[in-house]
Design a protein around this motif. Structure first.
Motif, PDB file in Angstrom:
ATOM      1  N   ASN A  11      52.438   4.711  81.077  1.00  0.00           N
ATOM      2  CA  ASN A  11      53.125   5.757  83.333  1.00  0.00           C
ATOM      3  C   ASN A  11      52.787   6.642  83.247  1.00  0.00           C
ATOM      4  O   ASN A  11      51.293   7.003  83.284  1.00  0.00           O
ATOM      5  CB  ASN A  11      54.467   5.441  82.633  1.00  0.00           C
ATOM      6  N   ASP A  12      53.628   6.636  84.992  1.00  0.00           N
ATOM      7  CA  ASP A  12      52.321   7.672  85.704  1.00  0.00           C
ATOM      8  C   ASP A  12      52.472   9.203  85.110  1.00  0.00           C
ATOM      9  O   ASP A  12      52.669  10.186  85.421  1.00  0.00           O
ATOM     10  CB  ASP A  12      53.449   7.886  86.476  1.00  0.00           C
ATOM     11  N   HIS A  13      53.385   9.458  83.679  1.00  0.00           N
ATOM     12  CA  HIS A  13      53.854  11.388  83.320  1.00  0.00           C
ATOM     13  C   HIS A  13      52.651  10.922  81.616  1.00  0.00           C
ATOM     14  O   HIS A  13      53.289  11.769  81.321  1.00  0.00           O
ATOM     15  CB  HIS A  13      54.707  11.295  83.088  1.00  0.00           C
ATOM     16  N   GLU A  14      52.061   9.883  81.906  1.00  0.00           N
ATOM     17  CA  GLU A  14      51.578   9.740  79.661  1.00  0.00           C
ATOM     18  C   GLU A  14      49.684   9.522  80.467  1.00  0.00           C
ATOM     19  O   GLU A  14      49.156   8.665  80.696  1.00  0.00           O
ATOM     20  CB  GLU A  14      52.070   8.401  79.972  1.00  0.00           C
ATOM     21  N   ASN A  15      49.065  10.210  79.814  1.00  0.00           N
ATOM     22  CA  ASN A  15      47.529  10.496  80.124  1.00  0.00           C
ATOM     23  C   ASN A  15      47.150  11.183  78.420  1.00  0.00           C
ATOM     24  O   ASN A  15      47.682  11.388  77.687  1.00  0.00           O
ATOM     25  CB  ASN A  15      47.535  11.612  80.743  1.00  0.00           C
ATOM     26  N   LEU A  16      46.351  10.190  78.201  1.00  0.00           N
ATOM     27  CA  LEU A  16      45.124  10.756  76.836  1.00  0.00           C
ATOM     28  C   LEU A  16      44.907  12.259  77.598  1.00  0.00           C
ATOM     29  O   LEU A  16      44.231  11.999  78.395  1.00  0.00           O
ATOM     30  CB  LEU A  16      43.969   9.712  77.192  1.00  0.00           C
ATOM     31  N   ASP A  17      44.611  12.748  76.807  1.00  0.00           N
ATOM     32  CA  ASP A  17      44.323  14.333  76.704  1.00  0.00           C
ATOM     33  C   ASP A  17      43.879  14.833  75.291  1.00  0.00           C
ATOM     34  O   ASP A  17      44.928  14.780  74.211  1.00  0.00           O
ATOM     35  CB  ASP A  17      46.024  15.144  77.341  1.00  0.00           C
ATOM     36  N   TYR A  35      42.367  11.335  89.015  1.00  0.00           N
ATOM     37  CA  TYR A  35      42.676  10.409  89.490  1.00  0.00           C
ATOM     38  C   TYR A  35      44.078   9.330  89.358  1.00  0.00           C
ATOM     39  O   TYR A  35      44.407   8.232  90.618  1.00  0.00           O
ATOM     40  CB  TYR A  35      41.543   9.230  90.535  1.00  0.00           C
ATOM     41  N   LEU A  36      43.914   9.220  87.975  1.00  0.00           N
ATOM     42  CA  LEU A  36      44.580   8.647  87.870  1.00  0.00           C
ATOM     43  C   LEU A  36      46.078   8.827  86.183  1.00  0.00           C
ATOM     44  O   LEU A  36      47.092   8.206  86.075  1.00  0.00           O
ATOM     45  CB  LEU A  36      44.046   7.078  86.077  1.00  0.00           C
ATOM     46  N   ARG A  37      46.269  10.608  86.883  1.00  0.00           N
ATOM     47  CA  ARG A  37      47.059  11.118  86.094  1.00  0.00           C
ATOM     48  C   ARG A  37      48.594  11.164  86.771  1.00  0.00           C
ATOM     49  O   ARG A  37      49.304  10.833  85.733  1.00  0.00           O
ATOM     50  CB  ARG A  37      46.244  12.516  85.805  1.00  0.00           C
ATOM     51  N   HIS A  38      48.229  10.720  87.671  1.00  0.00           N
ATOM     52  CA  HIS A  38      49.780   9.975  88.301  1.00  0.00           C
ATOM     53  C   HIS A  38      50.201   8.510  88.710  1.00  0.00           C
ATOM     54  O   HIS A  38      50.703   8.430  89.457  1.00  0.00           O
ATOM     55  CB  HIS A  38      50.442  11.265  89.712  1.00  0.00           C
TER      56      HIS A  38
END
Length: 296
Positions: free
Chosen positions: A47-53, A108-111
């Protein structure tokens, strides 16, 4: 007699904040040809607050191959590379004597809501190239050899097979192929393969010797020359393999080497943070528990 020597089921593994399915190494089969490690990422809906890091972390003695089915990843490394990999493209990073890289969701995809799905693969380097200078190559999907043969769509993602050669600059005899079929189709490609060989089922199913095999399994062949199976409709498989090395390879964390001393030096170098850093990155993945044994 069946040509399938070993069936490996995908096992869950955690790479920081992201779960993957680990396929290699496996206790009964450490490598297939020069391939020493395969992770299946996703498919994961974020979702808009989950990212690969995945913060900066080091590698030695191998090349990494990233191939995505869905989503995008920003790759940055200590050579100064800063590339977004998209589906169908190939990121090929050769660590040699040592490289550091990070993998993150693009800014540009993190949110926004997004998907991530792909394969991450390690290919061990030949002994005489284990300490080569690090390199990075990004190959566009349109440059990957693709053709249809007997009703099957084939891509040669890396290496050489079928009299064709991928532009991905590999360092030992190997192949990494994608096969897709929209209808039930018998496939016999043993004449085009060599060395050790394995098949990963992504979607659909295959039949071999009267048995049906479904997704999230790797089938390792007794003899690559006997590679014959039936693909069910709407099936995607990945075939990888090549010539095995004469020497054993040891794996500790992100380090692969034919000599444990090279791994010990890399561990110390990472503890001291004396690897060349990734420009623009801070933080790093710490070395795992130093008492952990090197895997054979």
């Amino acid at each position: 007699m069946s040509n399938i020597k070993l069936i490996i089921e995908e096992r869950p593994a955690n790479i920081g904040n992201f779960m993957v399915g680990r396929l290699l190494p496996f206790r009964e089969k450490r490598m297939v040809g020069p391939f020493s490690f395969i992770d299946h990422m996703g498919p994961a809906a974020m979702n808009d607050h989950e990212n690969l890091d995945v913060p900066p972390h080091p590698h030695i003695g191998l090349s990494t191959l990233t191939f995505l089915f869905e989503g995008e990843i920003t790759h940055k490394d200590s050579l100064g590379s800063d590339v977004v990999i998209k589906p169908g493209q190939v990121n090929w990073m050769t660590s040699g004597s040592g490289i550091v890289h990070s993998e993150r969701t693009p800014e540009y995809l993190r949110h926004s809501d997004k998907m991530l799905h792909g394969l991450q693969i390690w290919v061990a380097l030949p002994k005489d190239l284990e300490q080569m200078e690090p390199e990075f190559f990004h190959v566009e999907g349109t440059d990957i050899p693709a053709w249809e043969q007997d009703g099957v769509a084939i891509k040669l993602i890396a290496g050489e097979a079928f009299g064709r050669k991928s532009p991905v600059p590999v360092y030992s005899p190997l192949y990494f192929l994608e096969l897709k079929s929209t209808r039930r189709q018998k496939v016999n490609i043993g004449d085009y393969l060599f060395g050790e060989s394995a098949l990963y089922i992504l979607d659909g199913a295959i039949e071999s010797d009267g048995h049906i095999f479904e997704p999230r399994q790797i089938l390792i062949a007794n003899d690559a020359k006997l590679c014959e199976f039936t693909m069910h409709e709407n099936t995607s498989v990945y075939i990888f393999g090549g010539e095995a090395f004469p020497e054993e390879r040891f794996i500790y964390w992100n380090f692969v080497a034919s000599d444990k001393e090279l791994i010990e030096k890399a561990k110390q170098k990472w503890i001291e943070q004396s690897f060349k850093p990734v420009p623009g990155e801070t933080g790093f993945v710490p070395l795992p528990d130093p008492i952990r044994n090197i895997k054979h």
